[in-house]
Write a protein that holds these residues in place. Structure first.
Motif, PDB file in Angstrom:
ATOM      1  N   VAL A 253       0.842  -1.253  -0.014  1.00 20.61           N
ATOM      2  CA  VAL A 253      -0.042   0.179  -0.003  1.00 20.61           C
ATOM      3  C   VAL A 253       0.662   1.102   0.105  1.00 20.61           C
ATOM      4  N   THR A 254       0.194   2.142  -0.529  1.00 20.98           N
ATOM      5  CA  THR A 254       0.592   3.798  -0.500  1.00 20.98           C
ATOM      6  C   THR A 254      -0.375   4.423   0.251  1.00 20.98           C
ATOM      7  N   ILE A 255      -0.066   4.926   1.640  1.00 18.05           N
ATOM      8  CA  ILE A 255      -0.961   5.558   2.281  1.00 18.05           C
ATOM      9  C   ILE A 255      -0.579   7.407   2.191  1.00 18.05           C
ATOM     10  N   PHE A 256      -1.528   8.054   1.965  1.00 17.57           N
ATOM     11  CA  PHE A 256      -1.277   9.367   2.119  1.00 17.57           C
ATOM     12  C   PHE A 256      -1.858   9.962   3.329  1.00 17.57           C
ATOM     13  N   ALA A 257      -1.191  10.206   4.465  1.00 18.05           N
ATOM     14  CA  ALA A 257      -1.690  10.663   5.627  1.00 18.05           C
ATOM     15  C   ALA A 257      -1.931  11.837   6.042  1.00 18.05           C
ATOM     16  N   PRO A 258      -3.191  12.436   6.109  1.00 21.12           N
ATOM     17  CA  PRO A 258      -3.074  13.679   6.434  1.00 21.12           C
ATOM     18  C   PRO A 258      -2.657  14.170   7.638  1.00 21.12           C
ATOM     19  N   SER A 259      -2.188  15.341   7.880  1.00 21.13           N
ATOM     20  CA  SER A 259      -1.543  15.572   9.456  1.00 21.13           C
ATOM     21  C   SER A 259      -2.402  16.111  10.290  1.00 21.13           C
ATOM     22  N   ASN A 260      -2.542  16.208  11.610  1.00 23.04           N
ATOM     23  CA  ASN A 260      -3.483  16.727  12.444  1.00 23.04           C
ATOM     24  C   ASN A 260      -4.065  18.090  11.998  1.00 23.04           C
ATOM     25  N   ALA A 261      -3.023  19.045  11.559  1.00 19.98           N
ATOM     26  CA  ALA A 261      -3.231  20.333  11.295  1.00 19.98           C
ATOM     27  C   ALA A 261      -4.412  20.301   9.969  1.00 19.98           C
ATOM     28  N   ALA A 262      -3.961  19.248   9.082  1.00 17.65           N
ATOM     29  CA  ALA A 262      -4.967  19.204   7.857  1.00 17.65           C
ATOM     30  C   ALA A 262      -6.303  18.790   8.495  1.00 17.65           C
ATOM     31  N   PHE A 263      -6.576  17.961   9.282  1.00 22.33           N
ATOM     32  CA  PHE A 263      -7.813  17.469   9.992  1.00 22.33           C
ATOM     33  C   PHE A 263      -8.525  18.777  10.649  1.00 22.33           C
ATOM     34  N   LYS A 264      -7.689  19.412  11.247  1.00 21.86           N
ATOM     35  CA  LYS A 264      -8.126  20.560  12.152  1.00 21.86           C
ATOM     36  C   LYS A 264      -8.767  21.596  11.112  1.00 21.86           C
ATOM     37  N   ALA A 265      -8.011  21.955   9.923  1.00 26.66           N
ATOM     38  CA  ALA A 265      -8.240  22.664   9.219  1.00 26.66           C
ATOM     39  C   ALA A 265      -9.734  22.610   8.546  1.00 26.66           C
ATOM     40  N   ILE A 266     -10.223  21.482   8.430  1.00 23.30           N
ATOM     41  CA  ILE A 266     -11.567  21.251   8.091  1.00 23.30           C
ATOM     42  C   ILE A 266     -12.593  20.816   9.205  1.00 23.30           C
TER      43      ILE A 266
ATOM     44  N   HIS B  77      -7.392   8.052   0.373  1.00 27.43           N
ATOM     45  CA  HIS B  77      -6.036   8.160   0.581  1.00 27.43           C
ATOM     46  C   HIS B  77      -5.250   7.142   0.604  1.00 27.43           C
ATOM     47  N   ILE B  78      -5.886   6.087   0.125  1.00 22.58           N
ATOM     48  CA  ILE B  78      -4.983   4.772   0.217  1.00 22.58           C
ATOM     49  C   ILE B  78      -4.800   4.131  -1.439  1.00 22.58           C
ATOM     50  N   ILE B  79      -3.615   3.910  -1.691  1.00 25.98           N
ATOM     51  CA  ILE B  79      -3.292   2.969  -3.059  1.00 25.98           C
ATOM     52  C   ILE B  79      -3.008   1.639  -2.711  1.00 25.98           C
ATOM     53  N   ASN B  80      -3.714   0.668  -3.115  1.00 29.30           N
ATOM     54  CA  ASN B  80      -3.574  -0.664  -2.927  1.00 29.30           C
ATOM     55  C   ASN B  80      -2.910  -1.515  -4.008  1.00 29.30           C
ATOM     56  N   GLY B  81      -1.610  -2.180  -3.776  1.00 35.93           N
ATOM     57  CA  GLY B  81      -1.170  -2.892  -4.851  1.00 35.93           C
ATOM     58  C   GLY B  81       0.162  -2.082  -5.371  1.00 35.93           C
ATOM     59  N   THR B  82       0.449  -0.862  -4.901  1.00 35.04           N
ATOM     60  CA  THR B  82       1.442  -0.118  -5.214  1.00 35.04           C
ATOM     61  C   THR B  82       2.144   0.656  -4.199  1.00 35.04           C
ATOM     62  N   VAL B  83       3.718   0.360  -3.992  1.00 31.72           N
ATOM     63  CA  VAL B  83       4.222   0.845  -2.743  1.00 31.72           C
ATOM     64  C   VAL B  83       5.007   2.045  -3.573  1.00 31.72           C
TER      65      VAL B  83
END
Length: 388
Positions: A216-229, A248-254
């Motif tokens: 997997v490739t995970i694009f992980a929002p920061s705490n600040a990103a969650f706070k902004a919305i 936020h998750i790509i499965n099968g590609t690292v």
């Protein structure tokens, strides 16, 4: 520093052509602990003795002494299965001399979780429970001035102290700390202080599902990103939140940063949610839709995680990068920042890891990282988040 390093290289070449045992024995003042640990793992030692074209990252005596200072680490080192996994993670496929490393981060498969098609011989051993990465869990490596830096789980780093100890099956580099085996995404999120992401995954019952994925490739929002919305999060249904997280998750590609900045740059990738994400590389920056990668290459048990500065929106797939912008792109129209970070109630970080604080320009470029010691093995092998 440069002179002593070159002297070390010159001394290392003396053992060219030696057996593995002879090479380790020649460094008894620094590798006697490793020698003793390998003696307790005869199957692994037999495999290494017969292997060809490998690189061994050998923690020094001081590295092991530091590692077992805590009771948890000492107990972990006394457990055969745990010790085997640790040692496997220090063996790389291919022979990588110190001169082969460059100023850009590269990623090298290890013996941990490796499939049988790796070129380490027919007796290849595997520990898939700690690695769901095709070809084996990886370490990162790059040149830092005249030294070589090795990056492991949670962006922990170790420096090569003595390079290019040759033996008949490959090469040994002595390193100054025990490498950290990458953790599952749920644990890595907490240890990287991405507590909003961990809480959101818990709220949608996705923790185990994400941990059990492979490659997997995970694009992980920061705490600040969650706070902004934050103003928008309270009205989301569980299904809507789950869809956002799956986007936020790509499965099968690292997608390590090196791949994102080159092979996958300016391409779209399918997500677990369905809609595609677009990868854009501009100079030393990587963008996912309109979000910028702030911290690249947090190695996890089943792939890699990159921290981004905005929460992606599957209903807004046309958001694009603005490399000159000083604030993240707007993904959720009308959303406003909250006073508190959402989804973090009852969740707290268990450690302050480099993955939580080390920002990179992106893409495995020549960005200096702080060298720090490995974290405790109890957390390193944790399969649950106690706080959850």
């Amino acid at each position: 520093m440069q002179f002593s390093y070159l002297v070390t290289l010159a001394l290392a070449s003396v053992v060219r052509g030696a057996t593995l045992m002879e090479a380790i024995a020649s460094q008894s003042t620094t590798l006697s602990t490793l020698n003793s640990l390998l003696a307790e793992q005869p199957a692994l030692m037999q495999m290494l003795m017969g292997a060809k074209n490998i690189t061994i990252l050998a923690p020094s005596n001081d590295a092991f002494a530091s590692f077992v200072q805590s009771p948890e680490n000492k107990a972990a080192a006394a457990d055969n299965a745990t010790l085997m996994a640790v040692l496997e993670y220090h063996v790389l496929e291919g022979m990588h001399m110190s001169s082969d490393f460059t100023t850009k981060m590269e990623f090298f498969p290890t013996m941990l979780g490796a499939s049988s098609n790796m070129t380490m011989g027919s007796m290849m051993m595997s520990n898939m429970s700690l690695s769901s990465v095709t070809g084996g869990q990886v370490v990162g490596g790059m040149k830092m001035g005249n030294m070589v830096e090795i990056m492991s789980g949670l962006k922990e780093t170790s420096m090569v102290q003595t390079a290019d100890l040759m033996f008949e099956g490959g090469v040994i580099h002595i390193i100054d700390s025990v490498l950290t085996i990458p953790k599952m995404p749920s644990v890595s999120a907490v240890d990287s202080q991405l507590t909003a992401l961990a809480g959101a995954l818990k709220a949608t019952n996705l923790l185990m599902a994400v941990d059990m994925l492979k490659d997997v490739t995970i694009f992980a929002p920061s705490n600040a990103a969650f706070k902004a919305i934050g103003s928008a999060t309270g009205s989301l249904t569980e299904q809507q939140l789950a869809g956002i997280l799956e986007y936020h998750i790509i499965n099968g590609t690292v997608g390590y940063s090196t791949l994102l900045s080159m092979g996958l740059a300016n391409r779209t990738l399918p997500t677990l949610e369905g809609p595609d994400l677009r990868v854009q590389a501009t100079g030393d920056k990587i963008f996912i839709n309109g979000a910028q990668v702030q911290i690249a290459d947090v190695l996890v048990s089943n792939g890699v995680m990159h921290v981004i500065d905005a929460v992606l929106n599957p209903a807004n797939t046309t958001a694009t990068a603005n490399p000159t912008a000083t604030t993240p792109a707007v993904m959720f129209q009308g959303a406003a920042a909250a006073s508190n970070v959402p989804f973090t109630s009852g969740i707290s970080a268990t450690t302050t890891a480099p993955s939580a604080t080390t920002q990179t320009a992106a893409a495995g470029l020549s960005v200096e990282q702080p060298a720090v010691g490995a974290i405790g093995a109890a957390a390193l092998f944790g399969l649950v988040i106690a706080a959850l």
